[in-house]
Design an enzyme around this catalytic site. Sequence first.
Site, PDB file in Angstrom:
ATOM      1  N   HIS A 298     -11.145  -6.935   8.126  1.00  0.00           N
ATOM      2  CA  HIS A 298     -11.942  -6.578   6.945  1.00  0.00           C
ATOM      3  C   HIS A 298     -13.178  -5.790   7.339  1.00  0.00           C
ATOM      4  CE1 HIS A 298      -9.714 -10.270   6.019  1.00  0.00           C
ATOM      5  NE2 HIS A 298      -9.598  -9.772   4.801  1.00  0.00           N
TER       6      HIS A 298
ATOM      7  N   GLU B 273       0.824  -1.210   0.000  1.00  0.00           N
ATOM      8  CA  GLU B 273       0.000   0.000   0.000  1.00  0.00           C
ATOM      9  C   GLU B 273       0.854   1.254   0.000  1.00  0.00           C
ATOM     10  OE1 GLU B 273      -0.542  -2.665   1.856  1.00  0.00           O
ATOM     11  OE2 GLU B 273      -2.427  -3.361   0.960  1.00  0.00           O
TER      12      GLU B 273
ATOM     13  N   TYR C 198      -6.291  -2.324   5.440  1.00  0.00           N
ATOM     14  CA  TYR C 198      -4.942  -2.528   4.873  1.00  0.00           C
ATOM     15  C   TYR C 198      -4.216  -1.213   4.616  1.00  0.00           C
ATOM     16  CZ  TYR C 198      -6.917  -7.110   3.531  1.00  0.00           C
ATOM     17  OH  TYR C 198      -7.528  -8.329   3.504  1.00  0.00           O
TER      18      TYR C 198
ATOM     19  N   PRO D 176       0.077   0.544   6.080  1.00  0.00           N
ATOM     20  CA  PRO D 176       1.409   0.753   5.486  1.00  0.00           C
ATOM     21  C   PRO D 176       1.493   2.037   4.653  1.00  0.00           C
ATOM     22  CG  PRO D 176       0.692  -1.512   5.191  1.00  0.00           C
ATOM     23  CD  PRO D 176      -0.497  -0.752   5.718  1.00  0.00           C
TER      24      PRO D 176
END
Lengths: 411, 337
Positions: free
Chosen positions: B129, B60, B86, B89
């Site tokens: 998620h 990412e 996610y 990063p």
Amino acid sequence: MTQKPKLTFPQPPARPDEAPDFSSIDIPPAGALDVPPLDLQASDSRDYANGMIRVLNDEGDAVGPWADYIADLDPDALLQGLRDMLTMRAVDQRLLNAQRQGKTSFYLLCTGEEAIGCGFQRQLDQGDMNFPTYRQQSLLIAADYPLRDLMGQIYSNECDPLEGRQLPIMHSSRDYGFFSISGNLGTQYVQAVGWAMANALSNNGQIAAGWIGDGATASNDFHAALLSASVYRPPVILNIVNNQWAISTYTGVATGGSRTYASRARGYGIPALRVDGNDYLAVAAVSKWAVERARAGHGPVAIEWFTYRVAAHSTSDDPSAYRPKDEASAWPLGDPVERLKAHLIQIGLWSEERHVQAQAEILDHVTTVQKDVESYGTFVNPKPTSPSTIFKGVYAEMPDHLRRQRQEMGF
Amino acid sequence: MPKMTMIEALRDAMDVKLAQDPKVLVFGEDVGYFGGVFRCTAGLQAKHGEERVFDTPINESAIVGMAVGMAAQGMRPCVEVQFADYVYPAYDQITQEAARLRHRSNEVFTCPLVVRMPTGGGIFGGQTHSQSPEALFTHVAGLKVVIPSTPYDAKGLLIAAIEDPDPVVFLEPKRLYNGPFYGDHSGKSVGWAQHPAGEVPEGHYTVDIGKADIRRAGSDVTILAYGTMVYVAEAAVEQSGIDAEIIDLRSLLPLDLETIKASVEKTGRCVVVHEATRTSGFGGELIAEVQEACFWHLKSPLQRVTGWDAPYPHATEWDYFPGPDRVARALKKTMED
């Protein structure tokens, strides 16, 4: 026989109370490596990544295939290289003094590393973009960036193009190919890849150059950049300045079990070369080759510039606490200014007298500009810009909440 | 007018901009050939070519870092982070680089980019998620943060975000991708085709960033919500019979304080609802703004309904999700106080 697992903690060859020791560094002779084809592949670049491209030998002669590669370099270009480095050194010295006098909050020098930025920048064209670290002011000097702008940024006064937003040395100039510096190490490396991808998509003929220090090769974005550059193959040169020290941390803590930083790039499928960074001719030659290669569409290339950080990390650092005081004088690759000077004298272009005269002229010019810039205010004699600049440029259009806060501040 | 799901509306927004502006680029993990794990970019590579729509390595920071460089050099990247969970990063590149480039360069370098990411729970995604990290971005000067709750707004806001001169974090409530969700997971799911907000005009239009939408006019209490919780608030109002005014914020940064203020001054009561965890959540900011702007109009203490301060669970998702029962209880409490 079995062994217990044992951790390693890399240590420099010498600490403050010891004699400097660079005996473990292998210095190949000048002229040992040839000039590879522009479309060099990673798999064919092992000798370049593990060896060291050098042009100037200990006698001050330019020798070998890379010397031939830049044999057509104008004598004026060589003299310009020396003048660039002398200017850089004078600017660094004057601004360090200014910081010691309390005229600015912070400064850092690039002493010993002048050849890298000065030699590289002179091979670029207008429109090419560097993504530098904080120790690449030599790129600006060799781009003929106005000293008034450079010094204004250090004093955060009316001459500062950034209007006091950034810590001294965090320059930014699109017109002179110098991307805005971030203090977050490594982030610029993958941005250089993105910028170069935009160049390729726009077919504008321009290239990008990422810069990173040996310590910051440990950062996530170093690896993100190498992988992205390897995947998309944009016109980018990925420079690693290995100056042996990351503040107080010895370079071995960033290399780990790798042999060289250049070899790490090869692991990502990017051809890589390692160069004597204190040899202006080697820097100029390899930069010329890399720029030609990138512009010709052969994809990314990585270059490890092998050098030594003579100066402290910054004015907030005291290197005598972690390395021998006289370590710089023992550095086996010498001083970039002295080496180019010796070469120019050797070939009859220069003399001791002219050198002394040039140094005085440059210092005089730098001091004149400095005095003028200081008249616009320093930390000792402040003439601050309006604090309303705090709110300017947070967004293209100022949203209501910032308008309210600016009013609360009284502007 | 054509009916679209939120996925189709987002895809249509990118399609319109890719066709209209050669500087627009779309990339991220799985977004190229395959068209994204939620199918938001399906067909875009085939139509616009792999130089405009492409797959990236699973990094990412590389995705957003490249986008920062591209945006500074004149492109209009619209990148996808596969799940908001996610994004971490890339947090350095978004908050320290994209958000501040304009300011730190005195407006010489700018960063017009969009980071899309599916957010929120309700799909049995577990703790990696289901997260709602909006407050981590609303705390950052230089960013804009938007979150649509309808296909119409999703398309109009995404086009506005791609055209915006500054970086926009674009949160997509994934539980609303295929239809409105009123908080009852055991009930029959409704598609966008059955909902009036599923009507999405063809071609180019924008929804202004920074403007809230009054989803239901009412006089007793103001509910401030966004994303999936707009529908949960509707269900809670129906369940409680309280005449609440529901404001869909749509844009968290900048915030439409005028609309909020006008409503709370009228109702004198306010309940703030979000899926994200409570402590230091965006609800705290909303409550602070409301009490500062409307204190002398308030008839009762301000209320917050949020996710619990615990990691988002898998099996016990519906005990975690702030459903209509909890919102209805807060509405009743604010009326009784």
